[in-house]
Design an enzyme around this catalytic site. Structure first.
Site, PDB file in Angstrom:
ATOM      1  CG  HIS A  48      -0.580   0.228   2.589  1.00 39.86           C
ATOM      2  ND1 HIS A  48       0.010  -0.640   3.448  1.00 39.86           N
ATOM      3  CD2 HIS A  48      -0.024   1.429   2.951  1.00 39.86           C
ATOM      4  CE1 HIS A  48       0.573  -0.014   4.361  1.00 39.86           C
ATOM      5  NE2 HIS A  48       0.335   1.377   4.374  1.00 39.86           N
ATOM      6  CG  ASP A  78      -0.103  -3.925   2.786  1.00 40.96           C
ATOM      7  OD1 ASP A  78       0.088  -3.421   1.680  1.00 40.96           O
ATOM      8  OD2 ASP A  78      -0.142  -3.327   3.803  1.00 40.96           O
ATOM      9  CB  SER A 154       3.268   1.610   6.023  1.00 42.36           C
ATOM     10  OG  SER A 154       2.085   1.887   6.731  1.00 42.36           O
TER      11      SER A 154
END
Length: 303
Positions: A48, A78, A154
């Site tokens: 993402h 992911d 992230s």
């Protein structure tokens, strides 16, 4: 006081060793974190973070910016891999999954809100968590931590006190405080290897709904492993159905490799070079082997 000072010194040394392997990842208006997986420039991050952009800018710990190309991504976990030209990049070792336990101290390094190389400290709050995302994706085998993770973290590493990567920081619960999740290093390792080799992960479809369970002490002794995968449902007309799997079966291994989570099932099947796999099943106290012809397919949230 001496113990606290020693802990502080050790933590400072750990961060100094780790930060050169951590990079910032920029694409358009988005930003995140990544880490060098190999000395020849493969960078691991979250899917993402890079989204659909084919080119990103990677910022080294020195502040130097370099262009990176998209190698491949895997939405069900992911994860994504980028490639930066060059060599001799610093890397971080991956932790052995059996050494990751609840209560362990962990350190998160990343770029929250573009605050480069930010460090936070916490513990492993839980392991083998499952989480449904708004788009319907089911992330499994996650580590839960209370180390501060914010937008921009992230793709950054979650490290143990040995400086080993136990997970890749991925998301937080927006309605909670101090509840973050990381994709385990075990998942990251096999997904990244397939992305580097093939540019994608082709999943084998077995056709079951299942969940990880802790084995009873006697079962664990007999099986030689602490966890297994409980079959909850077998879909008709699937490889699992044809192989004779049944609800309440306990799947202990595939191709003589132990499995303790749904992610393990996906990993072993994805890495198998053959369409036929051998399932090690415990049914009503008796071990048996079943053969299943699995194939690449959709439905990545199920095994």
């Amino acid at each position: 006081m001496k113990l606290l000072q020693q802990f502080s010194d050790d933590l400072e040394e750990l961060v100094a060793r780790a930060t050169p392997a951590v990079v910032g990842v920029e694409h358009g208006r988005g930003h995140g974190t990544g880490l060098f997986l190999t000395p020849d420039g493969y960078v691991l991050t979250n899917r993402h973070v890079v989204r659909s952009s084919r080119r990103q800018t990677v910022t080294l710990s020195t502040g130097e910016e370099r262009k990176a190309t998209f190698v491949g991504g895997d939405s069900p976990t992911d994860l994504a891999v980028l490639r930066v030209e060059g060599s001799d990049y610093p890397t971080l070792p991956l932790a052995d999954p059996k050494d990751v336990r609840m209560g362990q101290l962990v350190v998160a390094i990343g770029n929250p809100f573009r605050l480069e190389q930010s460090v936070s400290l916490g513990v492993v709050s839980a392991i083998n968590r499952s989480l449904n995302l708004p788009d319907g994706t089911l992330l499994e085998g996650l580590l839960q931590t209370d180390a501060a993770i914010n937008p921009g973290n992230s793709g950054g590493p979650l490290l143990n006190t040995r400086g080993q990567v136990v997970g890749l920081n991925t998301l937080v619960l927006p309605y909670a405080q101090g509840i973050g999740f990381a994709v385990s290093a075990t998942t990251a390792a096999w997904v990244a290897s397939l992305l580097i080799q093939r540019g994608k992960v082709e999943r084998r479809y077995l056709g079951v709904a299942a969940r990880a369970v802790a084995l009873e002490p006697a079962q664990a002794r007999d099986a030689g492993q602490p966890r297994g995968v409980l079959i909850l449902q077998v879909q008709q007309g699937t490889p699992a159905d044809a192989a004779g799997l049944e609800p309440e079966d306990l799947l202990l291994g595939i191709n003589q490799r132990p499995v303790g989570s749904v992610d393990d099932v996906q990993r072993v099947m994805a890495l198998s070079p053959h369409p036929e796999v051998v399932l090690d099943v415990l049914r009503k106290g008796r071990r048996r082997e079943l053969s299943a012809y699995v194939f690449s397919g959709v439905k990545p949230a199920a095994a």
